[in-house]
Structures are given as C-alpha cells and as structure tokens.
Scaffold this motif. Structure first.
Motif, short mmCIF file in Angstrom:
data_model
loop_
_atom_site.label_atom_id
_atom_site.label_comp_id
_atom_site.label_asym_id
_atom_site.label_seq_id
_atom_site.Cartn_x
_atom_site.Cartn_y
_atom_site.Cartn_z
N ASP A 89 -2.36 0.47 2.02
CA ASP A 89 -2.86 -0.85 1.68
C ASP A 89 -1.89 -1.63 0.80
N GLU A 90 -2.06 -2.92 0.82
CA GLU A 90 -1.50 -3.82 -0.19
C GLU A 90 0.00 -3.66 -0.41
N VAL A 91 0.77 -3.82 0.64
CA VAL A 91 2.22 -3.91 0.52
C VAL A 91 2.55 -5.39 0.58
N ASN A 92 2.94 -5.95 -0.55
CA ASN A 92 3.08 -7.41 -0.68
C ASN A 92 1.80 -8.11 -0.21
N GLU A 93 0.67 -7.49 -0.60
CA GLU A 93 -0.68 -8.03 -0.34
C GLU A 93 -1.09 -7.98 1.14
N VAL A 94 -0.35 -7.24 1.96
CA VAL A 94 -0.74 -7.05 3.35
C VAL A 94 -1.43 -5.70 3.49
N ASP A 95 -2.62 -5.69 4.10
CA ASP A 95 -3.41 -4.47 4.23
C ASP A 95 -3.06 -3.73 5.52
N PHE A 96 -2.04 -2.89 5.44
CA PHE A 96 -1.64 -2.12 6.62
C PHE A 96 -2.61 -0.98 6.90
N TRP A 97 -3.28 -0.47 5.88
CA TRP A 97 -4.25 0.62 6.06
C TRP A 97 -5.36 0.23 7.03
N ALA A 98 -5.95 -0.93 6.81
CA ALA A 98 -7.05 -1.40 7.65
C ALA A 98 -6.56 -2.13 8.90
N PRO A 133 9.99 -7.97 9.01
CA PRO A 133 9.64 -6.75 8.29
C PRO A 133 9.62 -6.93 6.77
N ILE A 134 8.47 -6.64 6.18
CA ILE A 134 8.39 -6.58 4.72
C ILE A 134 9.15 -5.35 4.24
N VAL A 135 8.92 -4.25 4.98
CA VAL A 135 9.60 -2.99 4.68
C VAL A 135 9.81 -2.27 6.01
N THR A 136 10.91 -1.52 6.10
CA THR A 136 11.19 -0.73 7.30
C THR A 136 11.03 0.75 6.96
N LYS A 160 13.19 -9.53 0.83
CA LYS A 160 12.52 -9.87 -0.42
C LYS A 160 12.06 -8.60 -1.13
N PRO A 161 11.81 -8.69 -2.44
CA PRO A 161 11.27 -7.52 -3.17
C PRO A 161 9.93 -7.08 -2.57
N ILE A 260 -2.80 0.82 -14.11
CA ILE A 260 -2.33 0.43 -12.79
C ILE A 260 -0.82 0.68 -12.71
N ASP A 261 -0.38 1.33 -11.63
CA ASP A 261 1.01 1.73 -11.53
C ASP A 261 1.58 1.39 -10.16
N PRO A 262 1.84 0.12 -9.88
CA PRO A 262 2.44 -0.25 -8.60
C PRO A 262 3.88 0.22 -8.52
N LYS A 263 4.39 0.38 -7.30
CA LYS A 263 5.77 0.77 -7.09
C LYS A 263 6.56 -0.44 -6.61
N HIS A 264 7.58 -0.84 -7.35
CA HIS A 264 8.38 -2.02 -7.03
C HIS A 264 9.72 -1.59 -6.41
N LEU A 265 10.11 -2.29 -5.36
CA LEU A 265 11.43 -2.13 -4.77
C LEU A 265 12.14 -3.47 -4.75
N LYS A 266 13.39 -3.49 -5.13
CA LYS A 266 14.19 -4.70 -5.01
C LYS A 266 14.54 -4.92 -3.54
N ALA A 267 14.96 -6.11 -3.20
CA ALA A 267 15.37 -6.39 -1.82
C ALA A 267 16.45 -5.40 -1.40
N GLY A 268 16.21 -4.72 -0.27
CA GLY A 268 17.16 -3.75 0.23
C GLY A 268 17.09 -2.37 -0.41
N GLU A 269 16.26 -2.21 -1.43
CA GLU A 269 16.16 -0.91 -2.12
C GLU A 269 15.37 0.08 -1.27
N LYS A 270 15.67 1.39 -1.46
CA LYS A 270 15.04 2.44 -0.68
C LYS A 270 14.12 3.31 -1.53
N LEU A 271 13.11 3.88 -0.87
CA LEU A 271 12.21 4.85 -1.49
C LEU A 271 12.02 5.99 -0.51
N ASN A 272 12.30 7.23 -0.95
CA ASN A 272 12.18 8.39 -0.08
C ASN A 272 10.99 9.25 -0.51
N LEU A 273 10.20 9.70 0.46
CA LEU A 273 9.05 10.56 0.22
C LEU A 273 9.03 11.67 1.26
#
Length: 364
Positions: A89-98, A133-136, A160-161, A260-273
């Motif tokens: 949910d709520e990636v840049n306020e877009v609800d991908f979960w639902a 794409p907000i995020v890839t 964008k972030p 509340i602990d949101p995760k912020h990424l800068k434009a072009g930044e990566k997050l690995n899980l």
C-alpha cells in the motif's frame, strides 16, 4: 538370504537418495505465462498478462500436486489476494495492495532454465496515474527442488523521490485455500514455538509456518525473513488464510505503539530486500522447516554480483546484469480472525478516510 535382502534394501535406499539429490527444476515461458515444473511435474505458474493488475504465481502445488493457493475464481473476500505476489500500500500515495495502482510486468528473463535452483528475473513497473513508473521492481526468483523459493527484490525509485508509507498491507506473501486456514483446522507456529495468528501477527521473527489439512492431508507454507534486510520485517498473518511479510509498518503492526516509520528513497535510489517461501508436506516438524530456513540463509548469504564484476569474469552475451546471489551449490533436499473484517484492508472506505486524516495530521 538375509544378506541378499539387506543388500537389496541398501541399494533401494541409495537409489532413492540419488534420485532425490538429482531432482531438477525447469522453467519455461509461453506467452504471458511462465511455467515451473519439478522433475517434469507442474509446480507453479507465474502470470504476467497485461490485463492483470499485478504479476503473481498461481496456482502453486505441493509435491503430490495439491494446489495450496486459493482459487482465483469467485473469491469469498479480498479478491486482490492472488496466489503468491509482491505488492504494498501507499507508495507515493498509490494503493498497489488493493490493486488501485497497476504493477505491469515489462520483462521476464530466464537466467537458468533447469537445475537446482532454476532462476528467473522479473522486472515490474509500479505505475502512477500517468502510466510512468513510480518505482521499478527487479526481482531474482530462485526455485529449488524442495519447493523453497527465494526472492531477491530490488526497488529502484523513478524520476522522483519515493515514499513507502507505514502500512500493514504488504509486501510479499500468499493467500492460502480454505481448509488450511486457522479459522478451520489450520495452525500457525514461529521459530521460537509461539503459536496462533493472534500472538504472531505483527511480530518480527525469523520465520512463521502456516499449515493445515487439504483432502485429508496436511500441507504447510513458511515465510522467511533475511537478516540482510535493512530492518526486521513483520508478519501479516490472519486466521482466514492471508499470510504476508513486510518491513513497512512498525506503527501499524504495533497498534501505534511505535512511531510512524516510512521508508524514503531519493530519485534513482535502490532498496534491496530478501525473503523466502517454502512449500512443504506435514506440520512444521514433519516439513523440517528449521532446516529449510538454514538452507535459505546459506543460499542467500552471498553478496550480489554486479554487472561490472560479471563483465570482468566473462565476455559472454548472456550476462546477468541484475543482483543474483545464489550460485549452484549442492543443497541436500529436505524431505518431504474472521474474513472480511472492515478494518483489515485499505479497500474499505471507512479505513481510507481515517488514513487520509492521519496523513494530513502527521504532515502538520
């Protein structure tokens, strides 16, 4: 005679072990479907059709062919719970979960079509309302013959972030079929022995196993967290068969006890899980879940291979440019709350209004 009989038994035993150790996974692609089989028998299908709101595995089968994912036909609740999937949910306020935002598959590359593991890379674009794409999501999925799947997920922010908000609706998981559910005859247990969805929901732990009966046999599914992730993940495990894991939601999962602990990424930044999911027969002990978790740790402990490192090693055209942690190691096989709660998902208008108010208040 006894000696001959003993020799026959020994030969049969060794033959069985050899066959088990030689089990192989095959990946084939046909149109928008990627089919996975184990020793020639169907295991899972990855669906990438443009008409779908997101890619997902369904159906997924146990070793004897029993389907352990809920049917996509006429679901009794939460139709966005599809097989095995990645969404939040709520990636840049877009609800991908639902499924209010579209996750479009742009590529599937079969890195290793056959072996133990077989490996594929999927590239999925999480699109905004403008179609950009907000995020890839770039995910390496390694599939082992004992039905362990590892997901090496790398999110890359777009132009964008990006903000992954604090939410319980996510990230990687499965919807189990009726029968296996705790509200019927299913059971839930974590690596420390704590049982039940009530005492495991929202808690960080190494793994949780969810098992129950189907057609008079018991099957289980385990979700696994990786110590390599940037923080410990928590589990969205419900008695009606929803079972997911996510690092985004300390505030939501602790009933607002943590900030509340949101995760912020800068434009072009990566997050690995990194996560694991393990399909097994029997209960937690019979399915040797603890051993499967050790296998998960072993095969994902290696550092990712970057494109630069690969270029130094080989000039082959078939170069893996995405992170790929697993090498072909010889892994010994491992033998074989009510649904529809109005506060349980963001597709409910009442919860949505409260969330908007919370977001407005926090931004003040």
């Amino acid at each position: 005679m006894k000696i001959v009989f003993s020799m026959i038994c020994l030969f049969v035993g060794l033959s069985t072990t050899t066959i088990a150790n030689g089990a192989s996974v095959q990946i084939t692609q046909k149109g928008s479907k990627v089919n996975v089989s184990i020793d020639g028998k169907p295991f899972a299908t990855y669906n990438t059709g443009r008409d779908l709101p997101k890619p997902f595995f369904s159906p997924v089968r146990a070793a004897d062919g029993t389907i352990i994912t809920r049917s996509l036909v006429d679901p009794e609740d939460h139709p966005h719970h599809k097989g095995i999937w990645v969404a939040v949910d709520e990636v840049n306020e877009v609800d991908f979960w639902a499924e209010k935002g579209k996750i479009r598959n742009s590529r599937v590359k079969i890195i290793k079509a056959s072996g133990n593991p077989a490996v594929m890379r999927v590239v999925n674009q999480w699109q905004g309302s403008d179609g950009k794409p907000i995020v890839t999501e770039n995910t390496i999925i390694s599939i082992y013959a004992n039905r362990l799947l590892t997901y090496n997920i790398t999110f890359t922010a777009g132009a964008k972030p990006v903000v992954f908000e604090d939410t319980k609706e996510g990230l990687f998981g499965i919807r189990l079929p009726n029968g296996m559910r705790e509200k019927e005859e299913g059971s839930v247990e974590n690596n420390t022995g704590i049982k039940g969805t009530k005492d495991n929901w929202g808690k960080p732990t190494e793994w949780i196993d969810y098992y129950g009966p189907l057609n008079d046999k018991v099957y289980g599914v385990t979700l696994m967290d990786s110590p390599q992730n940037y923080k410990k993940s928590r589990y969205h495990v419900r008695n009606y068969g929803l079972f997911t894991i996510s690092p985004f939601g300390d505030h939501a999962y602790t009933n607002k006890k943590q900030p509340i602990d949101p995760k912020h990424l800068k434009a072009g930044e990566k997050l690995n899980l990194k996560y694991g999911i393990y399909i097994h027969s029997g209960n937690t002990q019979q399915g040797q879940v603890a051993a499967a978790y050790q296998q998960f740790l072993k095969v994902t402990q290696k550092k990712a291979v970057t494109s630069k490192n690969v270029n130094k090693q080989s000039s082959s055209k078939n170069i893996v440019t995405a992170p790929y942690e697993e090498k072909e190691n010889r892994i010994e096989p491992i033998p074989a709350t009510a649904a529809g709660n109005s506060n349980d998902c963001n597709c409910c208008p009442e919860r949505r209004s409260r969330r908007l108010f919370r977001r407005w208040r926090s931004r003040r």
